[in-house]
Design a protein around this motif. Structure first.
Motif, mmCIF file in Angstrom:
data_model
loop_
_atom_site.group_PDB
_atom_site.id
_atom_site.type_symbol
_atom_site.label_atom_id
_atom_site.label_comp_id
_atom_site.label_asym_id
_atom_site.label_seq_id
_atom_site.Cartn_x
_atom_site.Cartn_y
_atom_site.Cartn_z
ATOM 1 N N GLU A 1 -36.896 -54.930 68.470
ATOM 2 C CA GLU A 1 -37.156 -53.595 69.050
ATOM 3 C C GLU A 1 -36.361 -52.537 68.290
ATOM 4 O O GLU A 1 -35.998 -51.505 68.818
ATOM 5 C CB GLU A 1 -36.859 -53.621 70.559
ATOM 6 C CG GLU A 1 -35.460 -53.415 71.052
ATOM 7 C CD GLU A 1 -34.402 -54.423 70.588
ATOM 8 O OE1 GLU A 1 -34.685 -55.242 69.699
ATOM 9 O OE2 GLU A 1 -33.276 -54.349 71.084
ATOM 10 N N ASN B 1 -38.785 -56.546 79.311
ATOM 11 C CA ASN B 1 -39.443 -57.859 79.175
ATOM 12 C C ASN B 1 -39.250 -58.692 80.442
ATOM 13 O O ASN B 1 -40.198 -59.294 80.966
ATOM 14 C CB ASN B 1 -38.824 -58.637 78.008
ATOM 15 C CG ASN B 1 -39.548 -58.393 76.697
ATOM 16 O OD1 ASN B 1 -40.704 -57.997 76.694
ATOM 17 N ND2 ASN B 1 -38.872 -58.627 75.589
ATOM 18 N N GLY C 1 -43.775 -55.705 77.386
ATOM 19 C CA GLY C 1 -42.820 -55.373 76.308
ATOM 20 C C GLY C 1 -43.567 -55.045 75.021
ATOM 21 O O GLY C 1 -43.259 -54.060 74.332
ATOM 22 N N HIS D 1 -43.521 -60.215 78.938
ATOM 23 C CA HIS D 1 -43.499 -60.057 77.480
ATOM 24 C C HIS D 1 -44.663 -59.174 76.994
ATOM 25 O O HIS D 1 -44.502 -58.366 76.067
ATOM 26 C CB HIS D 1 -43.571 -61.449 76.834
ATOM 27 C CG HIS D 1 -42.997 -61.493 75.464
ATOM 28 N ND1 HIS D 1 -43.757 -61.309 74.342
ATOM 29 C CD2 HIS D 1 -41.724 -61.703 75.033
ATOM 30 C CE1 HIS D 1 -42.981 -61.406 73.274
ATOM 31 N NE2 HIS D 1 -41.742 -61.650 73.672
ATOM 32 N N PHE E 1 -34.316 -53.077 76.327
ATOM 33 C CA PHE E 1 -35.653 -53.630 76.126
ATOM 34 C C PHE E 1 -35.793 -55.013 76.773
ATOM 35 O O PHE E 1 -36.855 -55.380 77.280
ATOM 36 C CB PHE E 1 -35.967 -53.696 74.623
ATOM 37 C CG PHE E 1 -37.389 -53.996 74.321
ATOM 38 C CD1 PHE E 1 -38.401 -53.114 74.687
ATOM 39 C CD2 PHE E 1 -37.752 -55.187 73.713
ATOM 40 C CE1 PHE E 1 -39.731 -53.397 74.435
ATOM 41 C CE2 PHE E 1 -39.078 -55.477 73.458
ATOM 42 C CZ PHE E 1 -40.071 -54.580 73.819
ATOM 43 N N LYS E 2 -34.681 -55.750 76.752
ATOM 44 C CA LYS E 2 -34.721 -57.093 77.355
ATOM 45 C C LYS E 2 -35.082 -56.981 78.848
ATOM 46 O O LYS E 2 -35.865 -57.779 79.382
ATOM 47 C CB LYS E 2 -33.353 -57.777 77.176
ATOM 48 C CG LYS E 2 -33.309 -59.215 77.642
ATOM 49 C CD LYS E 2 -31.980 -59.850 77.302
ATOM 50 C CE LYS E 2 -31.907 -61.295 77.743
ATOM 51 N NZ LYS E 2 -32.313 -61.524 79.111
#
Ligand SMILES: Nc1nc2c(ncn2[C@@H]2O[C@H](COP(=O)(O)OP(=O)(O)OP(=O)(O)O)[C@@H](O)[C@H]2O)c(=O)[nH]1
Length: 360
Positions: A281, A246, A254, A251, A242-243
């Protein structure tokens, strides 16, 4: 003690709502009792004929009994609360005016009964209904006083009746205005409580249950299953890389992924299941009355749907996947122990290359 409890339940009902209704009825009975004591006192003093005193006493007692039975049976008869409240108020106003006409020296005491009836209606009637009721009461009072003055002007001086009428009307207008204001404030309070409840239980971004609410549901489920001993499963679900989403798309993208995930994942669940945002998340899924193999199947179905999910703001070629650990909560085990095992299984799923569901 137990006998007293049984008696109370029998007379005033078992539910808090019914007990509140019956508390109102008991207050009305107290007021009626007080008025009928005045009638008895005036009859004893020779100011009210026995026939009239007996008639109004019988009328008062009978109405109390009839309304008691109607209020107790209202849920079964499907009668709305406000309808009975309106009938009670209408009867109370007529009864009050009859007492005003029948009583002698203490009849002025009956005038306070009219605003009291309006106060009793504050929470059951709508403002417009209360205004109409007040207007009818004032008109009824005017008619009663006129009849008394015309029938015996020496005993009912016009000046006195006008003063009583003016003061009572002032009281009625004030009380009606205050109940209208109370009604408005009550509406605002109900709305505010609803908003606070939503804020306290919902995750703002995904609109799923938040961690606090999930903890409450887990505690509730813990006590429920202590009695039923049914299978319950929990699963921890963590979006993969997930990072990187982003970092690559920003963001806001995300956030869009989290929202889409919540919507699509929620759509795969059965009605008894609850999905909550557990952290950034990471999501916790509670599945009551579910065996481990069934729970695993639910999450695999969810994974397929998420993998096919298009997300606005990110490259359409990017597929969203997650890793999940699922655990069956053992009988008499606390949920945090099952969640811990689900967490370990989820980390193994991550270590195994992600995008998979592992049972603890
Ligand atoms: N956009 C957005 N990002 C969030 C939110 N909450 C947490 N994050 C981010 O989620 C990322 C989680 O990163 P990691 O814990 O390294 O996990 P990951 O990149 O998914 O890696 P793996 O879990 O190992 O697959 C962090 O960069 C957080 O800043 C949120 O509400 N919105």
């Amino acid at each position: 003690m137990r006998l007293l409890q049984t008696l109370t339940r029998l007379v005033f009902g078992a539910t808090p709502k019914m007990r509140r209704v019956m508390a109102y009825w008991a207050s009305t009975a107290l007021v009626y009792g007080f008025c009928l004591t005045i009638v008895a006192h005036e009859q004893a003093a020779g100011a009210v004929p026995a026939s009239q005193a007996n008639l109004v006493t019988a009328l008062g007692v009978a109405s109390l009994l009839v309304f008691y039975i109607l209020l107790r049976c209202a849920p079964r008869l499907n009668i709305a609360n406000w309808k009975l409240a309106l009938r009670q108020a209408q009867f109370a106003i007529i009864f009050d005016l009859v007492l005003y006409a029948v009583l002698d020296t203490l009849r002025g005491a009956m005038l306070i009964g009219l605003p009291v009836v309006i106060v009793f209606c504050a929470f059951s009637l709508r403002p417009r209904q209360t205004v109409v009721l007040s207007a009818c009461a004032v008109a009824g009072l005017a008619a009663t006083m006129t009849a008394l003055v015309l029938s015996n002007p020496a005993h009912y001086p016009l000046y006195n009746e006008c003063v009583y009428f003016a003061l009572t009307t002032f009281g009625m207008v004030s009380v009606t205005a205050i109940t209208g204001e109370l009604h408005r404030l009550r509406g605002q309070l109900v709305e505010a409580v609803d908003t606070i409840r939503t804020l306290a239980t919902t995750d703002e971004l995904t609109l799923l249950a938040n961690r606090r609410h999930m903890n409450d549901l887990l505690a509730l489920e813990q006590s429920r299953r202590a009695a039923s001993r049914q299978h319950v499963c929990v699963a921890l679900i963590d979006i993969d890389f997930f990072k990187a989403i982003n970092d690559k798309f920003g963001h806001a993208a995300g956030d869009a992924v989290l929202k889409s995930f919540a919507r699509e994942a929620g759509a795969t669940l059965r009605s008894g299941d609850t999905l909550a945002r557990w952290g950034g998340e990471e999501f916790l899924l509670l599945m009551p009355d579910t065996r481990l193999d069934e729970a695993t199947a639910v999450i695999e179905r969810m994974a397929a749907r998420i993998a096919a999910m298009p997300v606005a703001d990110i490259d359409p070629s990017v597929r969203i996947t997650f890793s999940a650990g699922v655990a069956a909560s053992l009988p008499l085990e606390r949920f945090d122990q099952a969640i811990h095992r689900a967490d370990e299984a989820m980390y193994r799923a991550k270590a195994n290359g992600r995008n998979c569901v592992l049972a603890a």
